[in-house]
Write a protein that holds these residues in place. Sequence first.
Motif, PDB file in Angstrom:
ATOM      1  N   ARG A  58       0.825  -1.130  -0.099  1.00  9.84           N
ATOM      2  CA  ARG A  58      -0.094   0.078  -0.020  1.00  9.84           C
ATOM      3  C   ARG A  58       0.903   1.195   0.056  1.00  9.84           C
ATOM      4  N   TYR A  59       0.362   2.175  -0.713  1.00 11.08           N
ATOM      5  CA  TYR A  59       1.458   3.214  -1.054  1.00 11.08           C
ATOM      6  C   TYR A  59       0.581   4.716  -0.750  1.00 11.08           C
ATOM      7  N   THR A  60       1.142   5.638  -0.429  1.00 10.27           N
ATOM      8  CA  THR A  60       0.349   7.031  -0.356  1.00 10.27           C
ATOM      9  C   THR A  60       0.780   7.667  -1.467  1.00 10.27           C
ATOM     10  N   TRP A  61      -0.036   8.639  -1.967  1.00 12.43           N
ATOM     11  CA  TRP A  61       0.070   9.585  -3.012  1.00 12.43           C
ATOM     12  C   TRP A  61       1.672  10.347  -2.943  1.00 12.43           C
ATOM     13  N   GLN A  62       2.073  10.576  -1.906  1.00 12.91           N
ATOM     14  CA  GLN A  62       3.415  11.097  -1.703  1.00 12.91           C
ATOM     15  C   GLN A  62       4.688  10.164  -2.100  1.00 12.91           C
ATOM     16  N   GLU A  63       4.309   8.904  -1.768  1.00 12.50           N
ATOM     17  CA  GLU A  63       5.261   8.001  -2.310  1.00 12.50           C
ATOM     18  C   GLU A  63       5.413   7.616  -3.702  1.00 12.50           C
ATOM     19  N   ILE A  64       4.262   7.624  -4.301  1.00 10.92           N
ATOM     20  CA  ILE A  64       3.852   7.523  -5.716  1.00 10.92           C
ATOM     21  C   ILE A  64       4.553   8.615  -6.494  1.00 10.92           C
ATOM     22  N   GLN A  65       4.273   9.767  -6.181  1.00  6.80           N
ATOM     23  CA  GLN A  65       4.755  11.160  -6.728  1.00  6.80           C
ATOM     24  C   GLN A  65       6.317  11.110  -6.833  1.00  6.80           C
ATOM     25  N   ARG A  66       7.050  10.258  -6.140  1.00 14.03           N
ATOM     26  CA  ARG A  66       8.558  10.083  -6.203  1.00 14.03           C
ATOM     27  C   ARG A  66       8.877   9.544  -7.328  1.00 14.03           C
ATOM     28  N   HIS A  67       8.017   8.825  -7.969  1.00 12.50           N
ATOM     29  CA  HIS A  67       8.360   7.779  -8.970  1.00 12.50           C
ATOM     30  C   HIS A  67       8.038   8.326 -10.432  1.00 12.50           C
ATOM     31  N   ARG A  68       8.407   9.261 -10.813  1.00 14.42           N
ATOM     32  CA  ARG A  68       8.050  10.217 -11.951  1.00 14.42           C
ATOM     33  C   ARG A  68       9.212  10.579 -12.768  1.00 14.42           C
ATOM     34  N   GLN A  69      10.185   9.724 -12.588  1.00 19.45           N
ATOM     35  CA  GLN A  69      11.471  10.066 -13.483  1.00 19.45           C
ATOM     36  C   GLN A  69      11.374   8.810 -14.703  1.00 19.45           C
ATOM     37  N   GLU A  70      12.164   9.273 -15.912  1.00 21.29           N
ATOM     38  CA  GLU A  70      12.160   8.279 -17.069  1.00 21.29           C
ATOM     39  C   GLU A  70      12.438   6.943 -16.747  1.00 21.29           C
ATOM     40  N   THR A  71      13.341   6.836 -15.858  1.00 21.50           N
ATOM     41  CA  THR A  71      14.030   5.622 -15.341  1.00 21.50           C
ATOM     42  C   THR A  71      13.249   4.923 -14.314  1.00 21.50           C
ATOM     43  N   TRP A  74       5.712   5.209 -12.029  1.00 20.27           N
ATOM     44  CA  TRP A  74       4.570   4.598 -11.383  1.00 20.27           C
ATOM     45  C   TRP A  74       3.573   5.393 -11.840  1.00 20.27           C
ATOM     46  N   LEU A  75       2.384   4.622 -12.003  1.00 17.24           N
ATOM     47  CA  LEU A  75       1.269   5.436 -11.999  1.00 17.24           C
ATOM     48  C   LEU A  75       0.116   4.651 -11.666  1.00 17.24           C
ATOM     49  N   VAL A  76      -1.082   5.406 -11.404  1.00 18.15           N
ATOM     50  CA  VAL A  76      -2.161   4.578 -10.633  1.00 18.15           C
ATOM     51  C   VAL A  76      -3.563   4.516 -11.602  1.00 18.15           C
ATOM     52  N   ILE A  77      -4.071   3.470 -11.711  1.00 17.00           N
ATOM     53  CA  ILE A  77      -5.280   3.175 -12.417  1.00 17.00           C
ATOM     54  C   ILE A  77      -6.376   2.474 -11.406  1.00 17.00           C
ATOM     55  N   ASN A  78      -7.358   3.077 -11.188  1.00 22.58           N
ATOM     56  CA  ASN A  78      -8.271   2.444 -10.413  1.00 22.58           C
ATOM     57  C   ASN A  78      -7.900   1.780  -9.136  1.00 22.58           C
ATOM     58  N   ARG A  79      -7.140   2.897  -8.221  1.00 24.21           N
ATOM     59  CA  ARG A  79      -6.521   2.737  -7.173  1.00 24.21           C
ATOM     60  C   ARG A  79      -5.448   1.768  -7.000  1.00 24.21           C
ATOM     61  N   LYS A  80      -4.924   1.105  -8.001  1.00 24.23           N
ATOM     62  CA  LYS A  80      -3.939   0.021  -8.327  1.00 24.23           C
ATOM     63  C   LYS A  80      -2.713   1.037  -8.788  1.00 24.23           C
ATOM     64  N   VAL A  81      -1.574   0.473  -8.121  1.00 27.43           N
ATOM     65  CA  VAL A  81      -0.407   1.161  -8.592  1.00 27.43           C
ATOM     66  C   VAL A  81       0.388   0.389  -9.532  1.00 27.43           C
ATOM     67  N   TYR A  82       0.922   0.676 -10.473  1.00 27.34           N
ATOM     68  CA  TYR A  82       1.577  -0.116 -11.647  1.00 27.34           C
ATOM     69  C   TYR A  82       3.220   0.620 -11.792  1.00 27.34           C
ATOM     70  N   ASP A  83       3.996  -0.231 -12.005  1.00 30.50           N
ATOM     71  CA  ASP A  83       5.508   0.269 -12.125  1.00 30.50           C
ATOM     72  C   ASP A  83       5.605  -0.239 -13.824  1.00 30.50           C
ATOM     73  N   VAL A  84       5.445   1.071 -14.795  1.00 32.81           N
ATOM     74  CA  VAL A  84       5.703   0.807 -16.080  1.00 32.81           C
ATOM     75  C   VAL A  84       6.944   1.048 -16.366  1.00 32.81           C
ATOM     76  N   THR A  85       7.954   1.070 -15.829  1.00 31.71           N
ATOM     77  CA  THR A  85       9.381   1.406 -15.968  1.00 31.71           C
ATOM     78  C   THR A  85       9.782   0.535 -17.438  1.00 31.71           C
ATOM     79  N   GLY A  86       9.650  -0.632 -16.946  1.00 26.59           N
ATOM     80  CA  GLY A  86      10.136  -1.634 -18.339  1.00 26.59           C
ATOM     81  C   GLY A  86       9.314  -1.854 -19.435  1.00 26.59           C
TER      82      GLY A  86
END
Length: 485
Positions: A58-71, A74-86
Amino acid sequence: MMFEEKPEGNGSLVDENQLYLGSRHQANGKPGASGKAKFSARQEANAKCDLPRKSLNRYTWQEIQRHRQETDQWLVINRKVYDVTGWADRHPGGRKVLNHYAGEYATDVFRAMHPDPDIVQLYLKPLLIGELAPEEPNQERNKNSQLVDDFQELRRTLETMNLFNANLGFFSLHLAQILILEALAWVIVWHFGSGWLVTIFISCLLAVAQAQSGFLQHDMGHLSIFKKSKWNHLLQKFVMGHLKGLSVKWWNNQHFQHHVKTNIYLKDPDIDVDPFLLIGDLQPVKYGRNKIKFINYEKQHLYFCTVGVHLFTPVAFNLKSMKEMYQRRYWEDIAWVSSSYIRYFITFVPFYGLFGTLGLMCLVKFLESPWIAYVTQMSHIPMKVSKEENQDWFSTQVLATCNVEQSFFNDWFTGHLNFQIEHHLFPTMPRHNYHKVAPLVKSLCAKHGLPYVNKPMLKAFGDTLRALKKSGALWKEAYCMHPQT
Protein backbone atom coordinates in the motif's frame (compact mmCIF):
# COMPACT_ATOMS: atom_id res chain seq x y z
CA MET A 1 -1.95 5.92 -23.27
CA MET A 2 -2.18 3.04 -25.67
CA PHE A 3 -1.34 -0.41 -24.35
CA GLU A 4 -3.39 -2.57 -26.63
CA GLU A 5 -1.70 -2.42 -30.03
CA LYS A 6 -0.02 -5.66 -31.03
CA PRO A 7 3.62 -6.31 -30.31
CA GLU A 8 5.84 -6.67 -33.36
CA GLY A 9 5.72 -10.02 -35.08
CA ASN A 10 2.26 -10.83 -36.38
CA GLY A 11 -1.09 -9.36 -37.25
CA SER A 12 -2.82 -10.08 -33.97
CA LEU A 13 -3.31 -7.76 -31.05
CA VAL A 14 -1.34 -9.94 -28.66
CA ASP A 15 1.34 -12.19 -30.10
CA GLU A 16 0.00 -15.52 -28.84
CA ASN A 17 -0.71 -13.71 -25.60
CA GLN A 18 3.01 -13.47 -24.81
CA LEU A 19 4.19 -10.38 -23.02
CA TYR A 20 7.88 -9.53 -22.81
CA LEU A 21 8.69 -7.21 -19.94
CA GLY A 22 11.89 -5.31 -19.30
CA SER A 23 10.51 -4.42 -15.88
CA ARG A 24 12.31 -4.75 -12.62
CA HIS A 25 9.24 -6.52 -11.21
CA GLN A 26 7.75 -9.87 -12.00
CA ALA A 27 4.07 -10.59 -11.46
CA ASN A 28 4.68 -11.27 -7.78
CA GLY A 29 6.49 -7.97 -7.37
CA LYS A 30 9.98 -9.53 -6.99
CA PRO A 31 12.90 -8.76 -9.29
CA GLY A 32 13.69 -11.30 -11.97
CA ALA A 33 17.06 -12.98 -12.13
CA SER A 34 18.12 -11.03 -15.20
CA GLY A 35 15.86 -8.02 -14.79
CA LYS A 36 13.76 -9.28 -17.71
CA ALA A 37 10.97 -11.80 -17.76
CA LYS A 38 8.58 -13.43 -20.18
CA PHE A 39 4.97 -13.85 -19.18
CA SER A 40 1.93 -15.35 -20.74
CA ALA A 41 -0.48 -12.54 -19.95
CA ARG A 42 -3.61 -14.63 -20.27
CA GLN A 43 -2.13 -17.47 -18.21
CA GLU A 44 -1.08 -14.96 -15.58
CA ALA A 45 -4.60 -13.54 -15.44
CA ASN A 46 -6.14 -17.00 -15.16
CA ALA A 47 -3.65 -18.08 -12.51
CA LYS A 48 -4.42 -15.09 -10.35
CA CYS A 49 -8.09 -15.96 -10.51
CA ASP A 50 -7.37 -19.46 -9.19
CA LEU A 51 -5.01 -18.49 -6.37
CA PRO A 52 -6.05 -16.87 -3.09
CA ARG A 53 -5.63 -13.13 -3.26
CA LYS A 54 -2.41 -11.93 -1.69
CA SER A 55 -2.24 -8.65 0.14
CA LEU A 56 -0.76 -5.88 -1.96
CA ASN A 57 1.72 -3.26 -0.90
CA ARG A 58 0.00 0.00 0.00
CA TYR A 59 1.27 3.39 -1.01
CA THR A 60 0.46 7.02 -0.34
CA TRP A 61 0.28 9.64 -3.05
CA GLN A 62 3.42 11.19 -1.64
CA GLU A 63 5.31 7.93 -2.21
CA ILE A 64 3.88 7.46 -5.71
CA GLN A 65 4.80 10.97 -6.79
CA ARG A 66 8.48 10.23 -6.17
CA HIS A 67 8.42 7.77 -9.09
CA ARG A 68 8.03 10.13 -12.02
CA GLN A 69 11.44 9.90 -13.67
CA GLU A 70 12.13 8.33 -17.05
CA THR A 71 14.00 5.50 -15.33
CA ASP A 72 11.41 5.05 -12.57
CA GLN A 73 7.74 5.38 -13.55
CA TRP A 74 4.72 4.46 -11.46
CA LEU A 75 1.14 5.39 -12.16
CA VAL A 76 -2.29 4.77 -10.61
CA ILE A 77 -5.28 3.25 -12.40
CA ASN A 78 -8.44 2.44 -10.44
CA ARG A 79 -6.52 2.70 -7.13
CA LYS A 80 -3.98 0.11 -8.30
CA VAL A 81 -0.31 1.09 -8.53
CA TYR A 82 1.67 -0.06 -11.57
CA ASP A 83 5.38 0.11 -12.28
CA VAL A 84 5.56 0.72 -16.05
CA THR A 85 9.29 1.48 -16.20
CA GLY A 86 10.28 -1.66 -18.10
CA TRP A 87 7.17 -1.61 -20.28
CA ALA A 88 7.68 1.93 -21.51
CA ASP A 89 10.01 1.08 -24.40
CA ARG A 90 7.46 -1.39 -25.77
CA HIS A 91 4.42 0.84 -25.29
CA PRO A 92 2.72 1.16 -28.71
CA GLY A 93 1.80 4.77 -27.98
CA GLY A 94 5.43 5.63 -27.23
CA ARG A 95 7.37 5.80 -23.98
CA LYS A 96 6.77 9.53 -23.57
CA VAL A 97 3.03 9.02 -23.12
CA LEU A 98 3.70 6.94 -20.02
CA ASN A 99 6.35 9.32 -18.76
CA HIS A 100 3.89 12.22 -19.00
CA TYR A 101 1.65 10.50 -16.42
CA ALA A 102 4.32 9.02 -14.20
CA GLY A 103 3.52 9.60 -10.53
CA GLU A 104 -0.04 10.65 -11.35
CA TYR A 105 -3.64 9.50 -11.34
CA ALA A 106 -4.11 7.95 -14.79
CA THR A 107 -7.51 6.25 -14.58
CA ASP A 108 -9.39 8.63 -16.87
CA VAL A 109 -6.68 8.98 -19.51
CA PHE A 110 -6.17 5.21 -19.49
CA ARG A 111 -9.86 4.60 -20.05
CA ALA A 112 -10.09 7.35 -22.65
CA MET A 113 -7.27 6.06 -24.85
CA HIS A 114 -8.01 2.33 -24.90
CA PRO A 115 -10.96 1.03 -26.93
CA ASP A 116 -10.81 -2.42 -25.30
CA PRO A 117 -9.70 -2.20 -21.64
CA ASP A 118 -10.32 -5.92 -21.07
CA ILE A 119 -7.46 -6.81 -23.41
CA VAL A 120 -5.23 -4.19 -21.84
CA GLN A 121 -5.75 -5.78 -18.43
CA LEU A 122 -3.64 -8.69 -19.69
CA TYR A 123 -0.73 -6.30 -20.02
CA LEU A 124 -1.35 -4.55 -16.73
CA LYS A 125 -1.44 -7.55 -14.38
CA PRO A 126 2.31 -8.31 -14.49
CA LEU A 127 3.01 -4.63 -13.82
CA LEU A 128 0.91 -4.44 -10.65
CA ILE A 129 3.00 -3.68 -7.57
CA GLY A 130 0.44 -2.41 -5.05
CA GLU A 131 -2.55 -0.22 -4.35
CA LEU A 132 -3.42 3.06 -2.73
CA ALA A 133 -3.59 3.04 1.04
CA PRO A 134 -7.21 3.00 2.27
CA GLU A 135 -7.01 6.52 3.66
CA GLU A 136 -5.79 7.93 0.32
CA PRO A 137 -8.30 9.52 -2.12
CA ASN A 138 -8.78 8.01 -5.58
CA GLN A 139 -6.80 10.84 -7.16
CA GLU A 140 -4.36 13.51 -6.00
CA ARG A 141 -5.87 15.93 -3.50
CA ASN A 142 -5.52 18.93 -5.80
CA LYS A 143 -8.01 17.44 -8.25
CA ASN A 144 -11.77 18.10 -8.12
CA SER A 145 -13.02 14.71 -6.95
CA GLN A 146 -16.68 15.56 -7.62
CA LEU A 147 -15.89 16.51 -11.22
CA VAL A 148 -13.89 13.32 -11.67
CA ASP A 149 -16.82 11.27 -10.35
CA ASP A 150 -19.33 13.12 -12.54
CA PHE A 151 -17.21 12.59 -15.64
CA GLN A 152 -16.85 8.88 -14.93
CA GLU A 153 -20.61 8.65 -14.47
CA LEU A 154 -21.07 10.40 -17.81
CA ARG A 155 -18.79 7.89 -19.48
CA ARG A 156 -20.73 4.98 -18.01
CA THR A 157 -23.93 6.54 -19.34
CA LEU A 158 -22.48 6.84 -22.83
CA GLU A 159 -21.26 3.25 -22.73
CA THR A 160 -24.78 2.14 -21.76
CA MET A 161 -26.09 4.09 -24.76
CA ASN A 162 -23.63 2.15 -27.00
CA LEU A 163 -22.12 5.40 -28.28
CA PHE A 164 -18.66 3.85 -28.45
CA ASN A 165 -19.77 1.34 -31.07
CA ALA A 166 -18.62 2.23 -34.58
CA ASN A 167 -20.97 2.17 -37.57
CA LEU A 168 -19.13 0.15 -40.21
CA GLY A 169 -21.35 1.60 -42.95
CA PHE A 170 -20.36 5.18 -42.05
CA PHE A 171 -16.64 4.49 -42.35
CA SER A 172 -17.11 2.34 -45.45
CA LEU A 173 -18.81 5.27 -47.20
CA HIS A 174 -15.99 7.57 -46.10
CA LEU A 175 -13.40 5.20 -47.54
CA ALA A 176 -15.45 4.79 -50.74
CA GLN A 177 -15.54 8.59 -51.14
CA ILE A 178 -11.73 8.72 -51.08
CA LEU A 179 -11.25 5.85 -53.52
CA ILE A 180 -13.83 7.29 -55.94
CA LEU A 181 -12.16 10.71 -55.93
CA GLU A 182 -8.75 9.20 -56.69
CA ALA A 183 -10.16 6.97 -59.42
CA LEU A 184 -12.06 9.91 -60.91
CA ALA A 185 -8.87 11.97 -61.10
CA TRP A 186 -7.18 9.21 -63.12
CA VAL A 187 -10.19 8.80 -65.44
CA ILE A 188 -10.30 12.55 -66.15
CA VAL A 189 -6.61 12.84 -67.02
CA TRP A 190 -6.81 9.65 -69.10
CA HIS A 191 -9.81 10.97 -71.06
CA PHE A 192 -9.02 14.68 -71.36
CA GLY A 193 -5.23 14.69 -71.29
CA SER A 194 -2.80 16.56 -69.07
CA GLY A 195 -3.56 20.19 -69.93
CA TRP A 196 -3.17 22.80 -67.23
CA LEU A 197 -6.93 23.17 -66.60
CA VAL A 198 -7.26 19.41 -66.22
CA THR A 199 -4.20 19.37 -63.96
CA ILE A 200 -5.64 21.99 -61.65
CA PHE A 201 -9.00 20.21 -61.54
CA ILE A 202 -7.58 16.77 -60.73
CA SER A 203 -5.24 18.38 -58.19
CA CYS A 204 -8.31 19.70 -56.39
CA LEU A 205 -9.91 16.25 -56.48
CA LEU A 206 -6.76 14.64 -55.14
CA ALA A 207 -6.39 17.32 -52.44
CA VAL A 208 -9.93 16.58 -51.26
CA ALA A 209 -9.14 12.87 -51.24
CA GLN A 210 -5.94 13.48 -49.26
CA ALA A 211 -7.68 15.71 -46.72
CA GLN A 212 -10.46 13.18 -46.21
CA SER A 213 -7.83 10.43 -45.95
CA GLY A 214 -6.29 12.47 -43.16
CA PHE A 215 -9.57 12.55 -41.27
CA LEU A 216 -10.12 8.82 -41.80
CA GLN A 217 -6.50 8.20 -40.77
CA HIS A 218 -7.27 10.05 -37.56
CA ASP A 219 -10.14 7.65 -36.86
CA MET A 220 -8.10 4.55 -37.56
CA GLY A 221 -5.58 5.54 -34.91
CA HIS A 222 -8.25 5.65 -32.20
CA LEU A 223 -11.08 3.27 -33.03
CA SER A 224 -11.78 -0.43 -33.18
CA ILE A 225 -13.89 -0.63 -36.33
CA PHE A 226 -13.73 -4.42 -36.56
CA LYS A 227 -14.11 -6.96 -33.80
CA LYS A 228 -10.89 -8.72 -34.84
CA SER A 229 -7.86 -6.61 -34.07
CA LYS A 230 -5.83 -7.82 -37.06
CA TRP A 231 -8.34 -6.19 -39.42
CA ASN A 232 -8.17 -2.93 -37.46
CA HIS A 233 -4.39 -3.04 -37.68
CA LEU A 234 -4.43 -3.73 -41.42
CA LEU A 235 -6.97 -0.98 -42.10
CA GLN A 236 -4.89 1.52 -40.14
CA LYS A 237 -1.79 0.62 -42.16
CA PHE A 238 -3.73 0.91 -45.43
CA VAL A 239 -5.27 4.30 -44.63
CA MET A 240 -2.26 5.91 -42.97
CA GLY A 241 0.51 4.26 -44.94
CA HIS A 242 -0.90 3.63 -48.39
CA LEU A 243 -3.56 6.32 -48.85
CA LYS A 244 -1.95 9.09 -46.79
CA GLY A 245 1.72 8.15 -47.05
CA LEU A 246 2.53 8.56 -43.36
CA SER A 247 4.23 6.33 -40.79
CA VAL A 248 1.75 4.82 -38.36
CA LYS A 249 4.30 4.57 -35.55
CA TRP A 250 5.38 8.19 -35.99
CA TRP A 251 1.77 9.32 -35.95
CA ASN A 252 0.96 7.28 -32.85
CA ASN A 253 3.97 8.59 -30.93
CA GLN A 254 3.16 12.20 -31.78
CA HIS A 255 -0.61 12.18 -31.68
CA PHE A 256 -1.14 10.29 -28.45
CA GLN A 257 1.16 12.71 -26.65
CA HIS A 258 -1.03 15.51 -27.98
CA HIS A 259 -4.14 13.82 -26.64
CA VAL A 260 -2.92 12.95 -23.17
CA LYS A 261 -1.30 16.34 -22.43
CA THR A 262 -3.11 18.75 -24.73
CA ASN A 263 -1.56 22.24 -24.99
CA ILE A 264 0.99 21.49 -22.24
CA TYR A 265 4.45 22.91 -22.87
CA LEU A 266 7.19 20.31 -23.43
CA LYS A 267 4.62 17.50 -23.47
CA ASP A 268 2.31 18.25 -26.42
CA PRO A 269 4.39 18.07 -29.63
CA ASP A 270 1.66 19.92 -31.56
CA ILE A 271 2.55 23.18 -29.81
CA ASP A 272 6.28 22.52 -30.00
CA VAL A 273 6.76 24.41 -33.28
CA ASP A 274 9.43 26.89 -32.22
CA PRO A 275 11.48 28.51 -33.64
CA PHE A 276 9.02 28.87 -36.52
CA LEU A 277 6.04 29.96 -34.40
CA LEU A 278 5.59 30.93 -30.75
CA ILE A 279 2.31 29.82 -29.20
CA GLY A 280 0.59 30.83 -25.97
CA ASP A 281 1.69 33.41 -23.39
CA LEU A 282 4.79 31.86 -21.80
CA GLN A 283 6.93 30.82 -24.75
CA PRO A 284 6.91 34.27 -26.47
CA VAL A 285 7.97 36.01 -23.25
CA LYS A 286 10.81 33.52 -22.74
CA TYR A 287 12.08 34.07 -26.27
CA GLY A 288 11.73 37.84 -25.95
CA ARG A 289 13.60 38.09 -22.63
CA ASN A 290 16.42 35.97 -24.03
CA LYS A 291 16.61 38.10 -27.19
CA ILE A 292 15.86 35.09 -29.44
CA LYS A 293 14.75 36.15 -32.91
CA PHE A 294 14.77 33.56 -35.68
CA ILE A 295 12.02 35.49 -37.46
CA ASN A 296 10.09 38.65 -36.67
CA TYR A 297 7.54 36.96 -34.40
CA GLU A 298 5.51 40.15 -34.23
CA LYS A 299 4.33 39.23 -37.75
CA GLN A 300 4.10 35.47 -37.28
CA HIS A 301 0.34 35.48 -37.89
CA LEU A 302 1.04 36.81 -41.40
CA TYR A 303 3.74 34.21 -42.02
CA PHE A 304 1.36 31.49 -40.86
CA CYS A 305 -1.51 32.41 -43.19
CA THR A 306 0.73 33.02 -46.24
CA VAL A 307 3.56 30.50 -45.95
CA GLY A 308 3.09 28.32 -42.88
CA VAL A 309 -0.23 26.79 -43.86
CA HIS A 310 1.25 25.57 -47.16
CA LEU A 311 4.24 23.97 -45.44
CA PHE A 312 2.19 22.35 -42.69
CA THR A 313 1.46 19.04 -44.43
CA PRO A 314 4.64 18.54 -46.49
CA VAL A 315 7.02 19.62 -43.70
CA ALA A 316 5.29 19.03 -40.36
CA PHE A 317 3.77 15.74 -41.47
CA ASN A 318 5.50 14.13 -44.43
CA LEU A 319 9.14 15.10 -43.83
CA LYS A 320 8.98 14.40 -40.08
CA SER A 321 7.30 11.07 -40.78
CA MET A 322 9.98 10.07 -43.31
CA LYS A 323 12.78 11.17 -41.02
CA GLU A 324 11.54 9.08 -38.11
CA MET A 325 10.79 6.05 -40.28
CA TYR A 326 14.32 5.85 -41.62
CA GLN A 327 16.09 6.83 -38.41
CA ARG A 328 14.22 4.26 -36.34
CA ARG A 329 14.00 1.68 -39.15
CA TYR A 330 10.24 1.20 -39.16
CA TRP A 331 10.46 -1.27 -42.02
CA GLU A 332 6.77 -2.12 -42.17
CA ASP A 333 5.81 1.55 -42.28
CA ILE A 334 8.46 2.19 -44.94
CA ALA A 335 6.92 -0.54 -47.09
CA TRP A 336 3.40 0.91 -46.77
CA VAL A 337 4.50 4.48 -47.46
CA SER A 338 6.59 3.32 -50.42
CA SER A 339 3.52 1.62 -51.86
CA SER A 340 1.72 4.97 -51.71
CA TYR A 341 4.37 6.71 -53.84
CA ILE A 342 4.67 3.74 -56.21
CA ARG A 343 0.91 3.87 -56.84
CA TYR A 344 1.13 7.60 -57.52
CA PHE A 345 3.93 7.19 -60.04
CA ILE A 346 2.30 4.25 -61.80
CA THR A 347 -0.92 6.25 -62.13
CA PHE A 348 0.41 9.58 -63.39
CA VAL A 349 3.91 9.12 -64.87
CA PRO A 350 2.42 7.95 -68.23
CA PHE A 351 0.69 11.35 -68.50
CA TYR A 352 3.09 13.76 -66.81
CA GLY A 353 6.46 12.04 -66.80
CA LEU A 354 8.62 11.67 -63.69
CA PHE A 355 9.21 15.34 -62.90
CA GLY A 356 5.70 16.33 -63.89
CA THR A 357 4.30 13.76 -61.46
CA LEU A 358 6.53 15.14 -58.70
CA GLY A 359 5.17 18.59 -59.52
CA LEU A 360 1.61 17.27 -59.37
CA MET A 361 2.27 15.78 -55.94
CA CYS A 362 3.62 19.11 -54.69
CA LEU A 363 0.58 20.95 -56.07
CA VAL A 364 -1.78 18.53 -54.31
CA LYS A 365 0.07 19.06 -51.00
CA PHE A 366 0.01 22.82 -51.58
CA LEU A 367 -3.80 22.72 -51.93
CA GLU A 368 -4.42 20.24 -49.12
CA SER A 369 -2.11 21.76 -46.52
CA PRO A 370 -4.06 24.97 -45.66
CA TRP A 371 -7.20 22.88 -45.23
CA ILE A 372 -5.56 20.50 -42.77
CA ALA A 373 -3.63 23.29 -41.01
CA TYR A 374 -6.70 25.36 -40.20
CA VAL A 375 -8.87 22.39 -39.23
CA THR A 376 -6.27 20.96 -36.86
CA GLN A 377 -5.10 24.25 -35.35
CA MET A 378 -8.30 26.27 -34.97
CA SER A 379 -9.44 24.26 -31.95
CA HIS A 380 -6.20 24.52 -29.96
CA ILE A 381 -4.01 27.54 -30.73
CA PRO A 382 -6.61 30.07 -29.43
CA MET A 383 -7.20 28.06 -26.25
CA LYS A 384 -5.29 27.74 -22.98
CA VAL A 385 -1.62 26.84 -23.43
CA SER A 386 0.20 26.28 -20.14
CA LYS A 387 2.83 24.46 -18.16
CA GLU A 388 1.88 21.24 -16.42
CA GLU A 389 -0.82 21.95 -13.81
CA ASN A 390 -1.86 18.33 -13.14
CA GLN A 391 -5.57 19.05 -13.54
CA ASP A 392 -8.24 16.40 -13.89
CA TRP A 393 -8.77 14.91 -17.36
CA PHE A 394 -12.08 16.65 -18.03
CA SER A 395 -10.84 20.14 -17.15
CA THR A 396 -7.59 19.73 -19.08
CA GLN A 397 -9.37 18.78 -22.31
CA VAL A 398 -12.19 21.30 -22.08
CA LEU A 399 -9.89 24.24 -21.37
CA ALA A 400 -7.48 23.31 -24.18
CA THR A 401 -10.04 22.70 -26.94
CA CYS A 402 -13.02 24.35 -28.57
CA ASN A 403 -15.76 23.32 -30.97
CA VAL A 404 -16.94 24.69 -34.30
CA GLU A 405 -20.67 24.93 -34.90
CA GLN A 406 -22.35 21.91 -36.43
CA SER A 407 -23.68 21.88 -39.98
CA PHE A 408 -23.57 19.33 -42.78
CA PHE A 409 -20.72 21.23 -44.47
CA ASN A 410 -18.77 21.84 -41.25
CA ASP A 411 -19.01 18.18 -40.31
CA TRP A 412 -17.73 17.08 -43.74
CA PHE A 413 -15.10 19.81 -44.09
CA THR A 414 -13.56 19.07 -40.68
CA GLY A 415 -14.12 15.32 -40.66
CA HIS A 416 -16.29 15.89 -37.56
CA LEU A 417 -13.25 17.36 -35.80
CA ASN A 418 -15.40 20.42 -35.27
CA PHE A 419 -16.52 18.47 -32.17
CA GLN A 420 -13.01 18.73 -30.77
CA ILE A 421 -14.07 18.85 -27.11
CA GLU A 422 -15.96 15.58 -27.37
CA HIS A 423 -13.19 14.04 -29.44
CA HIS A 424 -10.57 14.85 -26.81
CA LEU A 425 -12.72 13.66 -23.92
CA PHE A 426 -13.64 10.42 -25.71
CA PRO A 427 -10.96 9.70 -28.37
CA THR A 428 -12.19 6.14 -28.97
CA MET A 429 -15.74 7.25 -29.70
CA PRO A 430 -16.66 7.15 -33.41
CA ARG A 431 -17.11 10.67 -34.73
CA HIS A 432 -20.62 10.09 -36.04
CA ASN A 433 -21.76 10.07 -32.39
CA TYR A 434 -20.14 13.31 -31.22
CA HIS A 435 -23.25 15.43 -31.81
CA LYS A 436 -25.24 13.12 -29.52
CA VAL A 437 -22.74 13.57 -26.69
CA ALA A 438 -22.23 17.32 -27.00
CA PRO A 439 -25.33 18.41 -24.98
CA LEU A 440 -24.33 16.16 -22.07
CA VAL A 441 -20.77 17.47 -22.05
CA LYS A 442 -22.03 21.05 -22.21
CA SER A 443 -24.31 20.37 -19.25
CA LEU A 444 -21.43 18.97 -17.19
CA CYS A 445 -19.32 22.03 -18.03
CA ALA A 446 -22.13 24.30 -16.84
CA LYS A 447 -22.49 22.35 -13.60
CA HIS A 448 -18.81 22.84 -12.74
CA GLY A 449 -18.38 26.36 -14.12
CA LEU A 450 -16.13 25.42 -17.05
CA PRO A 451 -16.40 27.20 -20.43
CA TYR A 452 -17.82 25.19 -23.32
CA VAL A 453 -16.58 27.15 -26.35
CA ASN A 454 -18.48 26.69 -29.62
CA LYS A 455 -17.72 29.04 -32.55
CA PRO A 456 -18.67 29.68 -36.17
CA MET A 457 -15.98 28.31 -38.47
CA LEU A 458 -14.81 31.66 -39.85
CA LYS A 459 -14.45 33.01 -36.32
CA ALA A 460 -12.42 29.93 -35.40
CA PHE A 461 -10.10 30.58 -38.36
CA GLY A 462 -9.77 34.23 -37.36
CA ASP A 463 -9.15 33.41 -33.70
CA THR A 464 -6.18 31.26 -34.75
CA LEU A 465 -4.55 34.24 -36.43
CA ARG A 466 -5.50 36.60 -33.58
CA ALA A 467 -3.93 34.21 -31.04
CA LEU A 468 -0.70 34.09 -33.05
CA LYS A 469 -0.74 37.88 -33.34
CA LYS A 470 -1.19 38.22 -29.57
CA SER A 471 1.73 35.84 -28.91
CA GLY A 472 3.86 37.83 -31.33
CA ALA A 473 3.01 41.06 -29.50
CA LEU A 474 4.05 39.48 -26.18
CA TRP A 475 7.36 38.47 -27.72
CA LYS A 476 7.90 42.00 -29.08
CA GLU A 477 7.15 43.59 -25.71
CA ALA A 478 9.52 41.27 -23.84
CA TYR A 479 12.17 41.64 -26.55
CA CYS A 480 12.17 45.43 -26.32
CA MET A 481 11.78 45.84 -22.56
CA HIS A 482 14.24 43.33 -21.13
CA PRO A 483 18.02 43.50 -21.43
CA GLN A 484 19.77 40.41 -22.75
CA THR A 485 20.68 37.93 -20.02
